[in-house]
Design a protein around this motif. Structure first.
Motif, mmCIF file in Angstrom:
data_model
loop_
_atom_site.group_PDB
_atom_site.id
_atom_site.type_symbol
_atom_site.label_atom_id
_atom_site.label_comp_id
_atom_site.label_asym_id
_atom_site.label_seq_id
_atom_site.Cartn_x
_atom_site.Cartn_y
_atom_site.Cartn_z
ATOM 1 N N GLN B 29 0.839 -1.211 0.000
ATOM 2 C CA GLN B 29 0.000 0.000 0.000
ATOM 3 C C GLN B 29 0.866 1.249 0.000
ATOM 4 O OE1 GLN B 29 -3.196 0.763 0.090
ATOM 5 N NE2 GLN B 29 -4.178 -1.251 0.196
ATOM 6 N N GLU B 30 1.851 1.211 0.924
ATOM 7 C CA GLU B 30 2.727 2.382 1.060
ATOM 8 C C GLU B 30 3.407 2.706 -0.262
ATOM 9 O OE1 GLU B 30 5.507 2.709 4.410
ATOM 10 O OE2 GLU B 30 4.404 1.050 5.330
ATOM 11 N N THR B 67 4.752 -7.520 -9.662
ATOM 12 C CA THR B 67 4.661 -6.649 -10.830
ATOM 13 C C THR B 67 4.193 -5.252 -10.424
ATOM 14 O OG1 THR B 67 4.024 -8.622 -12.038
ATOM 15 C CG2 THR B 67 3.780 -6.547 -13.187
ATOM 16 N N GLU B 68 3.204 -5.197 -9.523
ATOM 17 C CA GLU B 68 2.737 -3.886 -9.068
ATOM 18 C C GLU B 68 3.858 -3.113 -8.389
ATOM 19 O OE1 GLU B 68 -0.750 -3.953 -6.555
ATOM 20 O OE2 GLU B 68 -1.838 -4.967 -8.185
ATOM 21 N N ALA B 69 4.559 -3.788 -7.483
ATOM 22 C CA ALA B 69 5.657 -3.129 -6.783
ATOM 23 C C ALA B 69 6.708 -2.663 -7.775
ATOM 24 C CB ALA B 69 6.277 -4.076 -5.760
ATOM 25 N N PHE B 71 6.350 -1.883 -10.969
ATOM 26 C CA PHE B 71 5.951 -0.714 -11.757
ATOM 27 C C PHE B 71 5.895 0.550 -10.920
ATOM 28 C CE2 PHE B 71 5.184 -3.834 -14.887
ATOM 29 C CZ PHE B 71 5.355 -3.161 -16.089
ATOM 30 N N ALA B 72 5.489 0.411 -9.657
ATOM 31 C CA ALA B 72 5.514 1.575 -8.767
ATOM 32 C C ALA B 72 6.949 2.088 -8.642
ATOM 33 C CB ALA B 72 4.957 1.189 -7.405
ATOM 34 N N THR B 73 7.882 1.129 -8.505
ATOM 35 C CA THR B 73 9.283 1.503 -8.353
ATOM 36 C C THR B 73 9.802 2.272 -9.559
ATOM 37 O OG1 THR B 73 9.549 -0.531 -7.107
ATOM 38 C CG2 THR B 73 11.551 0.581 -7.777
ATOM 39 N N THR B 74 9.363 1.837 -10.751
ATOM 40 C CA THR B 74 9.889 2.499 -11.953
ATOM 41 C C THR B 74 9.526 3.974 -11.992
ATOM 42 O OG1 THR B 74 7.932 1.857 -13.180
ATOM 43 C CG2 THR B 74 9.827 0.397 -13.344
ATOM 44 N N LYS B 75 8.438 4.362 -11.288
ATOM 45 C CA LYS B 75 8.049 5.776 -11.251
ATOM 46 C C LYS B 75 9.159 6.635 -10.637
ATOM 47 C CE LYS B 75 3.641 5.541 -12.575
ATOM 48 N NZ LYS B 75 3.536 4.096 -12.727
ATOM 49 N N LEU B 76 9.974 5.999 -9.787
ATOM 50 C CA LEU B 76 10.969 6.768 -9.035
ATOM 51 C C LEU B 76 12.153 7.187 -9.901
ATOM 52 C CD1 LEU B 76 10.869 4.737 -5.740
ATOM 53 C CD2 LEU B 76 9.804 6.922 -6.221
ATOM 54 N N PHE B 77 12.166 6.751 -11.175
ATOM 55 C CA PHE B 77 13.227 7.237 -12.058
ATOM 56 C C PHE B 77 13.136 8.752 -12.230
ATOM 57 C CE2 PHE B 77 14.025 2.869 -13.483
ATOM 58 C CZ PHE B 77 15.407 2.908 -13.608
ATOM 59 N N GLN B 78 11.965 9.323 -11.873
ATOM 60 C CA GLN B 78 11.800 10.773 -11.942
ATOM 61 C C GLN B 78 12.736 11.493 -10.972
ATOM 62 O OE1 GLN B 78 9.266 12.115 -13.824
ATOM 63 N NE2 GLN B 78 8.040 10.281 -14.278
ATOM 64 N N SER B 79 12.973 10.872 -9.822
ATOM 65 C CA SER B 79 13.728 11.553 -8.778
ATOM 66 C C SER B 79 15.210 11.594 -9.114
ATOM 67 C CB SER B 79 13.520 10.835 -7.445
ATOM 68 O OG SER B 79 14.462 11.292 -6.520
ATOM 69 N N THR B 97 13.103 -11.272 -11.130
ATOM 70 C CA THR B 97 12.798 -12.687 -11.324
ATOM 71 C C THR B 97 11.346 -13.003 -10.977
ATOM 72 O OG1 THR B 97 13.658 -13.040 -9.117
ATOM 73 C CG2 THR B 97 15.128 -13.547 -10.940
ATOM 74 N N LEU B 98 10.683 -12.071 -10.273
ATOM 75 C CA LEU B 98 9.326 -12.353 -9.811
ATOM 76 C C LEU B 98 8.263 -11.668 -10.659
ATOM 77 C CD1 LEU B 98 10.047 -11.717 -6.043
ATOM 78 C CD2 LEU B 98 9.859 -13.938 -7.138
ATOM 79 N N ALA B 99 8.604 -10.479 -11.155
ATOM 80 C CA ALA B 99 7.588 -9.660 -11.822
ATOM 81 C C ALA B 99 7.545 -9.941 -13.317
ATOM 82 C CB ALA B 99 7.885 -8.194 -11.579
ATOM 83 N N GLN B 100 6.471 -9.459 -13.943
ATOM 84 C CA GLN B 100 6.326 -9.603 -15.394
ATOM 85 C C GLN B 100 6.730 -8.327 -16.099
ATOM 86 O OE1 GLN B 100 2.217 -10.686 -15.499
ATOM 87 N NE2 GLN B 100 2.699 -12.836 -15.922
ATOM 88 N N ASP B 101 7.012 -8.451 -17.384
ATOM 89 C CA ASP B 101 7.286 -7.294 -18.245
ATOM 90 C C ASP B 101 8.393 -6.394 -17.693
ATOM 91 O OD1 ASP B 101 5.234 -8.165 -19.853
ATOM 92 O OD2 ASP B 101 3.737 -7.035 -18.716
ATOM 93 N N VAL B 102 9.403 -6.975 -17.111
ATOM 94 C CA VAL B 102 10.427 -6.129 -16.499
ATOM 95 C C VAL B 102 11.256 -5.379 -17.537
ATOM 96 C CG1 VAL B 102 10.657 -7.425 -14.360
ATOM 97 C CG2 VAL B 102 11.965 -8.126 -16.347
ATOM 98 N N ILE B 103 11.197 -5.858 -18.806
ATOM 99 C CA ILE B 103 12.048 -5.204 -19.804
ATOM 100 C C ILE B 103 11.609 -3.770 -20.076
ATOM 101 C CG2 ILE B 103 12.891 -7.263 -20.979
ATOM 102 C CD1 ILE B 103 10.610 -6.884 -22.961
#
Lengths: 183, 864
Positions: B29-30, B67-69, B71-79, B97-103
């Motif tokens: 959630q966080e 996968t959700e985590a 994609f949320a993480t990828t948002k932080l490339f802004q910082s 290794t756990l998530a989908q579409d990591v490319i």
């Protein structure tokens, strides 16, 4: 497929030397642990069982090195933290020791020489980065504490007091008081 | 009150650990906070740390959660916060290794790896290589090459280590970066040079010539990094091991030179290599004195390294080690129990009989404190002592029995049981005591596998002892008290007594009839089976089905049965056509070892079964009877290396030519073999190797039918390798355009002999009876004069011809060979020969018996 004669006498010429690294607390619980060989302790359950066993065998005698379950483990402890580096049972122990020293020394610098659990948890992110800078998938990436810390301690400055919440300030004051009493 | 107490404790705990009792759902959630803009880097970093902490504690994330985590993480490339960015990379690696579409993050990472911020670049390369696959690799290849030779050591190391990881999935691609890596080996930075050396050595693992070049060049370059030197010593040691001639002298000199390095790590590496490579005491001396110094070090790791390496040396050169006795004596009360154990066991191995009791006492003082591994080391040392000082068997057996009663894991208990079993088998005086200890042990043994083994041994050895009846009580107790598998084993053991001791037979029959009421099918079946066999009173039947039962290799048996059912289920299956279980080769090396993980031993037949599956119609040939050891058909250092593996079937032989192309500028196509057969052999089919690229083995198979008459099956074959050559670019492996040209390559001649077609073994204990029983089978015998002067030499040559093990030879002045085996097709054969030396040659009288007379004659023909 050519079958090579099995001969375990000489050391294998490989870079994949580190089988695992971990930091345990003084109850033998995992704070941070990484295993790099898919064939050795593949599941978390096996890993934690191994760590418990390792801790039981090492927390009393500070003997620096132990052979356990086919792994050579070198270790070092301070206050309430135990640092371990694991390698193959047939491996140059001194290389493992150099990695252990790198790990311990880097963490020690990161924690400003306060190598204890509470401080480590406050800086867990930096310690995670240090782990990542020391070993990449079993290959020793770096063993020089200064350069490791240079790449892991990236926090610019602490958050000014004004931005902390009241609760945070209280919490940290309470902890500091408690620890000063315990010492 | 108690509630209050617990609360207080929890509070204390969580006060120390903010990560305790983290809840996965709330942390996820966080992570939604990452979508806000701008973000507080510190807060984000804490959330990422929490996610990483949960993963590290073994919390299971579903694919969707990960996968959700991710994609949320990828948002932080802004910082732009450096620390946060680094944590993002770490998260990407962990979640990849756990998530989908990591490319999806490829472009962000590519941007970071080529950007200006050097703190990003190294980590971005490593993150990128952990999410990428070989198809995408080509897109970033240019950047990787640049990164390898980058001025920033962190970037260069990151690229090299990533390349090493990738070489397991895309070896050709990484090989193309060799030039850049070569450049990086000479870098001033220790780690860069180490990583570069690792990449180069890894890419040339199978190319000896270039390893020679590499080692020769770098040995002179005086590398600075201790790690690099250690790796170089390992590579050098490997070369020396493969080539024992004088040509390896400069390598040895290089390793000896490393003994004087200032880093202990390198000194130890060199000493370890020398101990494993050199043989005589003079060559070993410098290494031994270094190890001696280690034994006196204040660091436990150094003492362990020293003691461990000396312990290994005891096998090869006990005198060299006994010179260090004083240093080892100092270690027997070492606070590090591993060191103490090694010291004691080494002293036991090298010391005199008189010191045994004192050292044993020393061990027993701390045996309970050491880990199972080292207990096993102790057990093995004691086992060797039993062989060395048979007179000490009583005290040694008592010590082992004591250890057997202590707590310990299966592996440890099995090692002790092994030691006692070996003692029982080797030393007739110790048999009764040893068996008694084992009987006592199975009274409360919690390891089923071990109990079964011991029961089997009691069945084997018990009937031969003076008072067999006393063992029956122990065995029968198992039938009453234990689990199914143990009861079944006990039934089999009891049956052995009935089969071998006629005076006990009536009682045994009663016991077996009781077991027929058992709840477990297996136990009942065995009891019924043995009762019927024993009731028949037929000695042949009893011998074949109770006393000497042949054991087919289970894997091959399964395969053979499956093939049989598919092809001709109406015909009776002949179990003799399946190779029997190989006797495990006795590992006689008396070294103090610690490796517990041993590779699974597979028979040759099992190893090749998969490769043979490519031959169409192979299942029609029936089960493989025997796979022979490979024969080299080319010299070691030639353009193409070919070795031959002969797979023998009942009426066919499959010739597998395993070829390796050692030229990196050639690709061979349509590789096949032209075979010149002896008369009556007929080539049935052939499988070509379509493409043979550099350094990748490929096989050509020929299915050849044996002549109808067994006697015609001995003969020589000529073979030529035929193929089409395409030149190619050595770095990319892409063939040059245009037609290739045909070429041939002559191979050495090879034979098919008697030993290829027979599964032979040395004589069992009851050879005489077997020989007598077969007296009405056809026999062929003749007298030969052999050129060897020594009867022993001649006997060995004969054994080699017939495929018999050396153990088949016995006797002193008059050598006797006794053995037997199964010929392809399943006919048994027995061989016996006497050899007497005549000064200018050896006279041999050879007799062979087999139900098939032509096989008996073939044996004679093979020798003649």
């Amino acid at each position: 497929m050519h079958i090579k004669p099995m001969d375990g006498a000489l050391f294998e010429p490989t870079l994949y030397i580190i089988k695992g690294m971990c930091i345990l607390d003084n109850d033998g619980n995992r704070i941070l642990a990484k295993y790099y060989d898919k064939e050795i302790l593949p599941t978390t359950k096996e890993q934690k069982a191994f760590e418990k066993n390792l801790f039981n065998k090492t927390h009393r005698a500070n003997a620096e090195i132990i052979m356990l379950d086919g792994l050579t483990c070198v270790y070092k402890s301070n206050v309430d933290l135990f640092f371990y580096v694991m390698g193959n049972s047939h491996e140059n122990e001194l290389i493992l020791l150099s990695v252990l020293n790198a790990l311990y020394e880097s963490v020690s610098i990161l924690l400003r020489r306060n190598v204890e659990k509470r401080v480590l948890l406050d800086n867990l992110d930096a310690v995670m980065l240090a782990f990542d800078e020391i070993c990449d998938g079993g290959v020793i990436l770096d063993s020089d504490p200064t350069s490791i810390v240079g790449r892991a301690a990236l926090r610019t400055e602490d958050v000014p007091l004004g931005e902390q919440t009241v609760a945070q300030v209280l919490q940290s004051a309470k902890e500091q008081l408690k620890w000063s009493l315990l010492k | 009150m108690s509630v209050f107490k617990r609360d207080k404790k929890e509070e204390e705990d969580s006060g120390g650990n903010p990560y305790l009792n983290l809840d996965k759902t709330s942390v996820l959630q966080e992570a939604r906070y990452f979508n806000q803009s701008p973000v507080n880097p510190r807060k984000c970093s804490l959330i990422l740390t929490k996610i990483l902490y949960l993963l590290n504690q073994g919390e299971v994330f579903t694919t969707q959660e990960a996968t959700e985590a991710f994609f949320a993480t990828t948002k932080l490339f802004q910082s732009k916060d450096v620390m946060l960015r680094r944590m993002v990379y770490l998260c990407i690696k962990e979640l990849s290794t756990l998530a989908q579409d990591v490319i999806i993050v490829t472009s962000s990472l590519t941007k970071d790896m080529t950007g200006k911020e050097s703190l990003y670049r190294a980590a971005a390369i490593r993150a990128l290589c952990s999410i990428t696959d070989s198809t995408m690799l080509q897109a970033i290849e240019r950047y990787m090459k640049q990164a390898i030779v980058d001025n920033n050591p962190a970037v260069s190391s990151a690229a090299l280590v990533s390349a090493l990881h990738l070489s397991s999935t895309a070896p050709e691609l990484v090989r193309r970066w060799a030039n850049e890596a070569q450049e990086a080996v000479l870098s001033d930075n220790a780690m860069v040079s180490y990583h570069a050396l690792g990449v180069i050595a890894g890419s040339r693992k199978n190319d000896k010539l270039s390893t020679v070049k590499l080692v020769t060049r770098l040995a002179k370059a005086s590398l600075k990094s201790p790690y690099s030197l250690c790796l170089l010593i390992r590579l050098t040691a490997q070369l020396v091991e493969e080539d024992d001639s004088d040509a390896s002298q400069p390598y040895i000199e290089f390793i000896e030179c490393c003994l004087r390095h200032k880093s202990e790590m390198v000194i130890y590496e060199a000493a370890h290599a020398i101990v494993n490579l050199r043989k005589n005491a003079r060559d070993l001396a410098p290494a031994v004195s270094v190890l001696q110094l280690f034994c006196g070090s204040s660091k436990a790791s150094l003492r362990l390294a020293g003691a461990r390496t000396l312990a290994r040396l005891t096998a090869k050169n006990p005198t060299a080690v006994s010179a260090c006795a004083v240093d080892l004596e100092n270690l027997i009360s070492d606070p590090n129990r591993s060191v103490a154990t090694l010291a004691v066991t080494t002293l036991l191995a090298t010391g005199a009989e008189s010191s045994v009791d004192r050292l044993m006492k020393q061990i027993s003082s701390f045996v309970s404190e050491i880990s199972d591994e080292f207990k096993i080391v102790v057990v093995k040392a004691i086992r060797r002592l039993c062989t060395k000082f048979p007179r000490k068997h009583q005290s040694l057996a008592a010590f082992l029995a004591g250890m057997l009663r202590d707590e310990g894991g299966l592996e440890y208990k099995a090692a002790i049981a092994d030691a006692i079993i070996a003692l029982v088998e080797e030393n007739p005086d110790a048999k009764e005591t040893g068996l008694a200890h084992l009987c006592e042990f199975i009274e409360d043994c919690e390891h089923t596998a071990l109990a079964v083994r011991i029961l089997h041994l009691l069945g084997q050895e018990g009937p031969k002892s003076r008072q067999p009846s006393r063992y029956i009580r122990f065995i029968y107790n198992r039938v009453i008290l234990e689990s199914g598998p143990v009861r079944a084993a006990a039934v089999s053991a009891v049956a052995q007594f009935g089969a071998q001791r006629p005076e006990l037979l009536p009682n045994i029959k009663v016991l077996l009839s009781r077991c027929q009421m058992d709840d477990e099918d297996e136990v009942r079946d065995r009891a019924v089976f043995y009762s019927i066999i024993l009731d028949s009173g037929d000695p042949q039947l009893i011998n074949d089905y109770i006393i000497n039962v042949s054991q087919p290799n289970p894997v091959l048996l399964e395969k053979a049965l499956r093939d049989h059912l598919e092809i001709n289920p109406d015909v009776l299956f002949d179990i003799n056509s399946v190779p029997t279980e190989e006797e495990p080769k006795e590992n006689k090396e008396p070294i103090v070892e610690m490796e517990v993980r041993k590779p699974v031993q597979m028979s040759l037949e099992e190893i090749y079964a998969e490769q043979l599956a490519v031959i169409p119609g192979i299942e029609k040939l029936g089960p493989v009877f025997k796979t022979n050891l490979p024969v080299e058909l080319t010299e070691a250092e030639t353009e193409y290396r070919v070795r031959l593996i002969k797979h023998i079937y009942a009426r066919h032989v499959i010739l597998q030519f395993e070829c390796i192309n050692t030229l990196d500028d050639q690709v061979l196509e349509d590789v096949h073999i032209r075979l010149e057969c002896p008369p009556e052999y007929e080539v049935k089919s052939e499988v070509h190797c379509q493409k043979l690229v550099y350094d990748k083995p490929g096989s050509v198979f020929l299915v050849v039918e044996f002549p109808c008459a067994f006697l015609g099956s001995l003969g020589s074959f000529g073979a030529t390798l035929e193929f089409t050559v395409h030149d190619c670019d050595p770095t990319t492996g892409n063939p040059d355009p245009g037609e290739g040209y045909a070429d041939i390559y002559p191979l050495e001649e090879f034979d098919i002999g008697c030993s290829d077609q027979i599964r032979a073994r040395g004589a069992a204990e009851d050879f005489e009876q077997t020989w007598e029983r077969s007296s009405n089978a056809p026999q062929a015998s003749d007298t030969f004069v052999l050129p060897q002067n020594e009867a022993n030499e001649a006997a060995q040559a004969v054994c080699e011809h017939l495929g018999l093990p050396k153990a088949a030879i016995s006797g002193e002045a008059v050598k006797e060979i006794r053995g037997g085996g199964v010929f392809r097709g399943g006919a048994p054969v027995l061989v016996r020969a006497r050899l007497v030396s005549r000064g200018d040659g050896t006279t041999m009288q050879l007799a062979a018996r087999s139900p098939r007379e032509d096989i008996a004659q073939l044996i004679l023909a093979a020798v003649g």
